[in-house]
Design a protein around this motif. Sequence first.
Motif, PDB file in Angstrom:
ATOM      1  N   ASP A 105     -14.763  19.007 -60.185  1.00  0.00           N
ATOM      2  CA  ASP A 105     -14.144  17.891 -58.960  1.00  0.00           C
ATOM      3  C   ASP A 105     -14.305  18.093 -57.581  1.00  0.00           C
ATOM      4  OD1 ASP A 105     -14.162  15.096 -58.704  1.00  0.00           O
ATOM      5  OD2 ASP A 105     -12.227  14.916 -59.636  1.00  0.00           O
ATOM      6  N   PRO A 106     -15.666  18.477 -57.124  1.00  0.00           N
ATOM      7  CA  PRO A 106     -15.335  18.580 -55.172  1.00  0.00           C
ATOM      8  C   PRO A 106     -15.135  17.701 -54.252  1.00  0.00           C
ATOM      9  CG  PRO A 106     -18.066  18.423 -55.993  1.00  0.00           C
ATOM     10  CD  PRO A 106     -16.758  18.070 -57.337  1.00  0.00           C
ATOM     11  N   GLU A 107     -15.593  16.145 -54.677  1.00  0.00           N
ATOM     12  CA  GLU A 107     -14.666  14.742 -54.098  1.00  0.00           C
ATOM     13  C   GLU A 107     -13.038  14.311 -53.879  1.00  0.00           C
ATOM     14  OE1 GLU A 107     -17.161  11.854 -55.195  1.00  0.00           O
ATOM     15  OE2 GLU A 107     -19.335  12.534 -54.009  1.00  0.00           O
ATOM     16  N   SER A 108     -12.812  14.694 -55.157  1.00  0.00           N
ATOM     17  CA  SER A 108     -11.180  14.499 -55.332  1.00  0.00           C
ATOM     18  C   SER A 108     -10.549  15.531 -55.371  1.00  0.00           C
ATOM     19  CB  SER A 108     -10.814  13.390 -56.581  1.00  0.00           C
ATOM     20  OG  SER A 108     -11.282  14.371 -58.119  1.00  0.00           O
ATOM     21  N   ILE A 109     -10.673  16.455 -55.581  1.00  0.00           N
ATOM     22  CA  ILE A 109      -9.986  18.033 -55.299  1.00  0.00           C
ATOM     23  C   ILE A 109      -9.398  18.645 -53.787  1.00  0.00           C
ATOM     24  CG2 ILE A 109      -9.579  19.965 -56.100  1.00  0.00           C
ATOM     25  CD1 ILE A 109      -8.768  18.035 -58.163  1.00  0.00           C
ATOM     26  N   THR A 110      -8.715  18.484 -52.802  1.00  0.00           N
ATOM     27  CA  THR A 110      -8.393  19.012 -51.715  1.00  0.00           C
ATOM     28  C   THR A 110      -7.338  19.881 -52.026  1.00  0.00           C
ATOM     29  OG1 THR A 110      -6.949  17.405 -51.433  1.00  0.00           O
ATOM     30  CG2 THR A 110      -9.142  16.007 -50.988  1.00  0.00           C
ATOM     31  N   ALA A 111      -7.239  20.228 -50.612  1.00  0.00           N
ATOM     32  CA  ALA A 111      -6.565  21.397 -50.065  1.00  0.00           C
ATOM     33  C   ALA A 111      -5.001  20.993 -50.269  1.00  0.00           C
ATOM     34  CB  ALA A 111      -6.490  21.543 -48.747  1.00  0.00           C
ATOM     35  N   ASP A 112      -4.908  19.487 -50.079  1.00  0.00           N
ATOM     36  CA  ASP A 112      -3.528  18.477 -50.562  1.00  0.00           C
ATOM     37  C   ASP A 112      -2.883  18.907 -52.010  1.00  0.00           C
ATOM     38  OD1 ASP A 112      -3.162  18.237 -47.456  1.00  0.00           O
ATOM     39  OD2 ASP A 112      -3.560  16.849 -47.509  1.00  0.00           O
ATOM     40  N   ASP A 113      -4.115  18.819 -52.753  1.00  0.00           N
ATOM     41  CA  ASP A 113      -3.588  18.341 -54.070  1.00  0.00           C
ATOM     42  C   ASP A 113      -3.151  19.911 -54.862  1.00  0.00           C
ATOM     43  OD1 ASP A 113      -4.047  15.983 -54.932  1.00  0.00           O
ATOM     44  OD2 ASP A 113      -6.630  16.614 -54.034  1.00  0.00           O
ATOM     45  N   LEU A 114      -4.578  21.287 -54.091  1.00  0.00           N
ATOM     46  CA  LEU A 114      -3.679  22.280 -54.668  1.00  0.00           C
ATOM     47  C   LEU A 114      -2.161  22.468 -53.726  1.00  0.00           C
ATOM     48  CD1 LEU A 114      -4.165  25.185 -55.405  1.00  0.00           C
ATOM     49  CD2 LEU A 114      -4.505  26.186 -52.993  1.00  0.00           C
ATOM     50  N   HIS A 115      -1.593  22.779 -52.506  1.00  0.00           N
ATOM     51  CA  HIS A 115      -0.480  22.222 -51.442  1.00  0.00           C
ATOM     52  C   HIS A 115       0.645  21.247 -52.912  1.00  0.00           C
ATOM     53  CE1 HIS A 115       2.455  23.113 -48.946  1.00  0.00           C
ATOM     54  NE2 HIS A 115       3.045  21.232 -48.494  1.00  0.00           N
ATOM     55  N   ARG A 116       0.556  20.203 -53.083  1.00  0.00           N
ATOM     56  CA  ARG A 116       0.940  19.579 -53.973  1.00  0.00           C
ATOM     57  C   ARG A 116       1.351  20.105 -55.090  1.00  0.00           C
ATOM     58  NH1 ARG A 116      -0.652  15.152 -52.563  1.00  0.00           N
ATOM     59  NH2 ARG A 116      -2.663  15.679 -54.286  1.00  0.00           N
ATOM     60  N   THR A 117       0.744  20.944 -56.058  1.00  0.00           N
ATOM     61  CA  THR A 117       1.085  20.986 -57.357  1.00  0.00           C
ATOM     62  C   THR A 117       1.449  22.389 -57.381  1.00  0.00           C
ATOM     63  OG1 THR A 117      -1.623  20.331 -57.637  1.00  0.00           O
ATOM     64  CG2 THR A 117       0.046  21.493 -59.033  1.00  0.00           C
ATOM     65  N   LEU A 118       1.212  23.623 -56.883  1.00  0.00           N
ATOM     66  CA  LEU A 118       1.958  25.073 -56.521  1.00  0.00           C
ATOM     67  C   LEU A 118       3.298  24.510 -55.658  1.00  0.00           C
ATOM     68  CD1 LEU A 118      -0.024  26.595 -53.800  1.00  0.00           C
ATOM     69  CD2 LEU A 118       1.075  27.108 -56.341  1.00  0.00           C
ATOM     70  N   LEU A 119       4.001  23.238 -54.963  1.00  0.00           N
ATOM     71  CA  LEU A 119       5.019  22.678 -55.254  1.00  0.00           C
ATOM     72  C   LEU A 119       5.562  21.918 -55.695  1.00  0.00           C
ATOM     73  CD1 LEU A 119       6.752  22.684 -52.182  1.00  0.00           C
ATOM     74  CD2 LEU A 119       5.858  20.199 -52.182  1.00  0.00           C
ATOM     75  N   ILE A 120       4.900  21.667 -56.862  1.00  0.00           N
ATOM     76  CA  ILE A 120       5.500  20.723 -58.407  1.00  0.00           C
ATOM     77  C   ILE A 120       5.479  22.199 -59.300  1.00  0.00           C
ATOM     78  CG2 ILE A 120       5.250  19.406 -60.320  1.00  0.00           C
ATOM     79  CD1 ILE A 120       3.564  17.941 -58.322  1.00  0.00           C
ATOM     80  N   ALA A 121       4.666  22.871 -59.325  1.00  0.00           N
ATOM     81  CA  ALA A 121       4.844  24.259 -59.899  1.00  0.00           C
ATOM     82  C   ALA A 121       6.066  24.645 -60.010  1.00  0.00           C
ATOM     83  CB  ALA A 121       3.511  25.110 -60.314  1.00  0.00           C
ATOM     84  N   ARG A 122       6.547  25.120 -57.913  1.00  0.00           N
ATOM     85  CA  ARG A 122       8.074  26.101 -57.962  1.00  0.00           C
ATOM     86  C   ARG A 122       8.602  25.574 -58.783  1.00  0.00           C
ATOM     87  NH1 ARG A 122       8.985  28.996 -52.970  1.00  0.00           N
ATOM     88  NH2 ARG A 122      11.504  28.235 -53.025  1.00  0.00           N
ATOM     89  N   PHE A 123       9.206  23.653 -58.038  1.00  0.00           N
ATOM     90  CA  PHE A 123      10.713  22.843 -58.671  1.00  0.00           C
ATOM     91  C   PHE A 123      10.829  22.594 -59.827  1.00  0.00           C
ATOM     92  CE2 PHE A 123      10.177  20.486 -54.645  1.00  0.00           C
ATOM     93  CZ  PHE A 123      10.399  21.232 -53.654  1.00  0.00           C
ATOM     94  N   LEU A 124       9.540  22.948 -61.217  1.00  0.00           N
ATOM     95  CA  LEU A 124       9.295  22.755 -62.126  1.00  0.00           C
ATOM     96  C   LEU A 124       9.940  24.567 -63.176  1.00  0.00           C
ATOM     97  CD1 LEU A 124       6.236  21.546 -63.395  1.00  0.00           C
ATOM     98  CD2 LEU A 124       8.515  20.539 -64.530  1.00  0.00           C
ATOM     99  N   SER A 125       9.683  25.578 -61.548  1.00  0.00           N
ATOM    100  CA  SER A 125       9.978  27.037 -62.371  1.00  0.00           C
ATOM    101  C   SER A 125      11.365  26.802 -62.161  1.00  0.00           C
ATOM    102  CB  SER A 125       8.459  27.782 -61.607  1.00  0.00           C
ATOM    103  OG  SER A 125       7.841  27.819 -62.066  1.00  0.00           O
ATOM    104  N   LEU A 126      11.810  25.860 -60.691  1.00  0.00           N
ATOM    105  CA  LEU A 126      13.322  26.212 -60.778  1.00  0.00           C
ATOM    106  C   LEU A 126      13.683  25.511 -61.865  1.00  0.00           C
ATOM    107  CD1 LEU A 126      12.881  26.197 -56.513  1.00  0.00           C
ATOM    108  CD2 LEU A 126      13.771  28.077 -58.140  1.00  0.00           C
ATOM    109  N   SER A 127      13.462  24.352 -62.427  1.00  0.00           N
ATOM    110  CA  SER A 127      14.424  22.952 -62.760  1.00  0.00           C
ATOM    111  C   SER A 127      14.453  24.050 -64.102  1.00  0.00           C
ATOM    112  CB  SER A 127      13.559  22.190 -63.298  1.00  0.00           C
ATOM    113  OG  SER A 127      12.465  21.989 -64.277  1.00  0.00           O
ATOM    114  N   ALA A 128      13.585  24.597 -64.674  1.00  0.00           N
ATOM    115  CA  ALA A 128      14.499  25.640 -65.678  1.00  0.00           C
ATOM    116  C   ALA A 128      14.735  27.029 -66.170  1.00  0.00           C
ATOM    117  CB  ALA A 128      12.425  26.148 -66.596  1.00  0.00           C
ATOM    118  N   GLY A 129      15.528  27.098 -64.505  1.00  0.00           N
ATOM    119  CA  GLY A 129      15.616  28.769 -64.717  1.00  0.00           C
ATOM    120  C   GLY A 129      15.094  29.266 -63.824  1.00  0.00           C
TER     121      GLY A 129
END
Length: 463
Positions: A405-429
């Motif tokens: 999906d080259p049109e809708s997936i951007t670098a901002d999506d990667l940054h946001r998903t990495l951020l969410i993954a970070r907080f998901l990991s921390l939320s589980a300890g």
Amino acid sequence: MELHPSKQREQHLGNTADIHGSGEPKRLETEASATHQMISLNCSPPLDLNFPLPGEKGPACLVKMYRNWDNFKVNDVLEVYGILSVDPVLNILNNEDRENSSSPVDSMDCMDTVEEQRVHSPPASLVPRIHVILAQKLQHINPLMPACLNEEESKNFVSSFMLELSPVRAELLGFLTHAFLGDSLAAEYLILHLISTVYARRDVLPLGKFTINLSGCPRNSVFTEHIYRIIQQLVPASYRLQMTIENMNCLQLKPHKDYTANRLVSGVLQLASNTSLVIDETLLEQGQLDTRGVHNVTALGHLITWQKVDYDFSYHQMEFPCNINVLITSEGRSLLPSDCQVHLQPQLIPPNMEEHMSSLLTAVLPSILNKFRIYLSLLRLLDYSISDEVTKAVEDDFVEMRKNDPESITADDLHRTLLIARFLSLSAGQTTLSRERWLRAKQLEALRKTRLQQQKSVNGNEL
């Protein structure tokens, strides 16, 4: 900071009465009271204690530091130990010393305007002085946790709490799901938002900020007000800014220099680190923003995007970095920028919104609330890292996503998903990113985007 100024004041006054048993100090104290009464009779304007937040009440004090003051930054929260001074005699003696002084420097000080003297030397009975002996910056301001988590006893506290992290998270998720009328996705994102913090700055970019725009909120101040009350019970510091035309045109959001009184006048955005700022946009109606209103909206956008607050010195602006968690509640998409828009999808509509929202806090045991508070504060302070192996896997996964999906997936999506993954990991300890958490972050983002697309197709235009 557990200063308890009223208690200290009573103790200090009690000691003073014992020490000054002679008539002379008592006479001076009486004269000071009489002088203060004469000033009051002359109808001098009430003393402005310069609180940052409108309508704020409580004790104020002047903290006098004599060394190492350059170790602290604007809006740091400090714990200070010192000598509390509330004796009005000291004000009189200080003024007399300045008037009788022959020093050129002191003579220059005596040239202060009346307004400067009022602001910088208020009555000690109204604004006590604390002469600092020891001051230290606080790592956090949650009284339920040890002040310093690096000590051995504190490490035992952390490891003990980590053992019950999973059930605490599950209970908090259920609690917030009820608050969001059955919307577990919005509750999940709110948990991630509440544990977010700016952990580093790369050039001008603040890393770790996670401003959420919770759209789809009912145009009902009862709902957003109670959401704020719930957040207020979960975090140590919070403020609700009602974004109305009147408030935008009247409030002073940015601190500014008053050259007449020669002091910095506080602004609403002068908030301590990790304060939760809830901006309620559901109250916004049509109207005209004046110059101050435009500047205030710009200041909010600047805060959200760069985590900086402009201090207005009339002839120039000075930026100060901050670390403020911003949650925006709105009907449609917010006028303000955000890192993530989550559209609320209530699964139930209670017949009495006030009763439903009020019952949530009363139903939770104080011990459970305390666990929620420790959970949210503690996870902000944990270290986090990503291994080279996982980094490579994430990069490959992102390349594959771009191919599909080259049109809708951007670098901002990667940054946001990495951020969410970070907080998901921390939320589980977990302090490192795992494949499982990365996939869960992608799943949450997919659900959020699908919901936004569905809402867009219903509205036909704007979200």
